[in-house]
Each structure stands twice: as structure tokens, then as C-alpha cells.
Write a protein that holds these residues in place. Structure first.
Motif, short mmCIF file in Angstrom:
data_model
loop_
_atom_site.label_atom_id
_atom_site.label_comp_id
_atom_site.label_asym_id
_atom_site.label_seq_id
_atom_site.Cartn_x
_atom_site.Cartn_y
_atom_site.Cartn_z
N TYR A 10 2.43 -1.31 -2.16
CA TYR A 10 2.05 -0.95 -0.86
C TYR A 10 1.76 -2.41 0.06
O TYR A 10 2.41 -2.55 1.14
N TYR A 11 0.78 -3.09 -0.45
CA TYR A 11 0.55 -4.37 0.13
C TYR A 11 1.48 -5.29 0.22
O TYR A 11 1.15 -6.06 1.32
N ASN A 14 3.17 -4.91 3.33
CA ASN A 14 2.05 -4.59 4.49
C ASN A 14 2.00 -3.36 4.95
O ASN A 14 1.88 -3.00 6.39
N GLY A 15 2.07 -2.45 4.24
CA GLY A 15 2.24 -1.18 4.50
C GLY A 15 3.07 -0.37 5.58
O GLY A 15 3.00 0.42 6.27
N ASP A 44 -0.93 4.87 2.64
CA ASP A 44 -1.11 4.56 4.08
C ASP A 44 -2.27 5.57 4.81
O ASP A 44 -3.20 4.94 5.45
N ASP A 47 -5.63 4.42 3.60
CA ASP A 47 -6.05 3.12 4.15
C ASP A 47 -6.49 3.55 5.50
O ASP A 47 -7.43 2.82 6.09
N GLN A 48 -5.55 4.26 6.18
CA GLN A 48 -5.94 4.41 7.65
C GLN A 48 -7.18 5.06 7.77
O GLN A 48 -7.96 4.84 8.71
#
Length: 112
Positions: A10-11, A14-15, A44, A47-48
């Protein structure tokens, strides 16, 4: 279950779920075999939510809803990956180090 390897993917992108290495817009197919689109979107969303909660720009009711959603999504993520997301840290790369010609030569000598 989403683990650190999937979190590092995911990283790595960069999503961005529309990265050409992950998703082909022309054929509308998900290309990555290591992480599914649902897992990517779950990371995602978590994270958000953490970013929104940490920013402090939301009402108490909105924060409460985000925390409720996080508690439901936590079941889909390993504890270690969840902790990285909560702290906003990127996991160290879990990929194998690239082998150089020296390492291959040493391996051949040692394994003989």
C-alpha cells in the motif's frame, strides 16, 4: 487478514489504487496478486480515518463515527499492521534484498 507485507505494498504505491501497476483502467482489472482491491481500500479507509482523527478538525460526533468504523475494520487487519497505521508509520520494506554478483559468488563457493 491484512499484514505488514500488504501494508508495505500500500505504501509502495502511496495509497494510489489507480497506479498502472495495480489497476488497468482499460480492462478494469486489478493486476496485483499479492493484495486485493478490497484489502487496498480497507487500508486506505483506516489510514484516512486516523489522519482525520489526528487533524482535530472534525466534530465529536464525526470522530465517534470514525472510531466506530475503525473498531469494525480492525478485525480485518493484524495487530502489528494496525499499530503502524495508528502511529502513521511506514513499515520497513519486507522484500528480499537484491542479490549482487558478489553475494551469488559467495553463495556458490559456500554451497559447494
Amino acid at each position: 487478514m491484512i499484514d505488514l507485507k500488504k501494508l508495505s505494498i500500500y505504501y509502495k504505491y502511496n495509497g494510489n489504487p489507480t497506479n498502472p501497476k495495480l489497476y488497468n483502467e482499460r480492462t478494469e482489472k486489478w493486476l496485483n496478486k499479492e493484495i486485493s482491491s478490497d484489502e487496498f481500500m480497507t487500508i486506505d479507509k483506516i489510514d484516512q480515518n486516523f489522519v482525520c482523527i489526528k487533524s482535530g478538525g472534525f466534530s465529536a460526533k464525526m470522530v465517534e463515527e470514525m472510531e466506530l468504523e475503525l473498531s469494525q475494520l480492525k478485525k480485518l487487519v493484524s495487530d502489528e499492521a494496525y499499530e503502524y497505521l495508528r502511529l502513521g508509520k511506514k513499515p520497513k520494506k519486507l522484500e528480499k534484498p537484491k542479490s549482487s554478483w558478489i553475494n551469488r559468488l559467495v553463495d556458490k563457493i559456500v554451497n559447494k
